[in-house]
Scaffold this motif. Sequence first.
Motif, PDB file in Angstrom:
ATOM      1  N   VAL A  72       0.636  -5.673   2.072  1.00 34.74           N
ATOM      2  CA  VAL A  72       1.407  -5.309   3.176  1.00 34.74           C
ATOM      3  C   VAL A  72       1.531  -3.610   3.294  1.00 34.74           C
ATOM      4  N   ASP A  73       1.512  -3.387   4.605  1.00 37.84           N
ATOM      5  CA  ASP A  73       1.580  -1.991   4.921  1.00 37.84           C
ATOM      6  C   ASP A  73       2.513  -1.551   5.989  1.00 37.84           C
ATOM      7  N   ASP A  74       2.907  -0.251   6.180  1.00 39.57           N
ATOM      8  CA  ASP A  74       4.031   0.167   7.419  1.00 39.57           C
ATOM      9  C   ASP A  74       3.221   0.118   8.515  1.00 39.57           C
ATOM     10  N   VAL A  75       2.172   0.844   8.734  1.00 40.47           N
ATOM     11  CA  VAL A  75       1.397   0.998   9.965  1.00 40.47           C
ATOM     12  C   VAL A  75      -0.226   0.652   9.948  1.00 40.47           C
ATOM     13  N   ILE A 115       0.928  -1.021   0.022  1.00 40.00           N
ATOM     14  CA  ILE A 115      -0.022  -0.166   0.135  1.00 40.00           C
ATOM     15  C   ILE A 115       1.007   1.144   0.123  1.00 40.00           C
ATOM     16  N   ARG A 116       0.842   2.056  -1.001  1.00 43.53           N
ATOM     17  CA  ARG A 116       1.417   3.247  -1.219  1.00 43.53           C
ATOM     18  C   ARG A 116       1.401   4.341  -0.048  1.00 43.53           C
ATOM     19  N   THR A 117       2.722   4.756   0.397  1.00 43.89           N
ATOM     20  CA  THR A 117       3.864   4.601  -0.204  1.00 43.89           C
ATOM     21  C   THR A 117       4.644   3.482   0.559  1.00 43.89           C
ATOM     22  N   GLY A 118       4.668   3.915   1.857  1.00 38.26           N
ATOM     23  CA  GLY A 118       5.187   3.083   3.143  1.00 38.26           C
ATOM     24  C   GLY A 118       5.159   1.681   2.909  1.00 38.26           C
TER      25      GLY A 118
HETATM   26 MG    MG Z   1       0.270   4.655   4.338  1.00 36.15          MG
END
Ligand code: MG
Length: 176
Positions: free
Chosen positions: A101-104, A38-41
């Motif tokens: 996939v995501d960062d947070v 998932i953009r961008t992280g």
């Molecule tokens: Mg994000």
Amino acid sequence: DGTTVILDENGTKRALTRIAHEILERNKGVSDLVLVGIRTGGVHIARELALRLEEIEGESVAVGEVDITLYRDDIKGHASHLPVGKTDIPFSLEGKKVVLVDDVLYTGRTIRAAMDAVMDHGRPDSIQLAVLIDRGHRELPIRADFVGRNVPTSQKEIIQVQFNDESRPVDVLLQK
Ligand code: MG
Ligand code: 5GP
């Protein structure tokens, strides 16, 4: 002041390596597995996971991207279901196991919208979720299958996932 280190660079790397192993264990390898960041992280994190999966299994793993900015259902009223952000999934999802996939992970609204985007794009067998940080405060019945670190936060606090010039994750900070 109010900034604490949640993961230093090595801690981040180890968490991602562990997640890669967990993905492999759950899915018995990488056949029929694709990642969608998932953009961008989340795209940067997905690339890191793909590098590790490829290194461990000796097989390539496709990485797609979704941008769900305007899919978020809290952007009320207009165009909330138009895929205005760029989605780049240049492969079929038919019969695939998709790992989002995501960062947070926070309220879960981004993931709900990302699942819509993925379903619009094809017909995967299953969707799993990997996140580097789960900071709590879910507003939807969504949970991650793979988590780098659970970080209890207040709503005012912010997680900072730092990326270097090559878009590779380095450390993760909690900003009060
Ligand atoms: Mg994000
Ligand atoms: P949600 O949709 O779950 O409320 O929020 C998740 C999305 O917002 C993710 O794409 C994530 O990048 C971003 N986000 C939410 N909270 C934070 C945070 O504390 N730090 C960072 N870096 N991103 C966040």
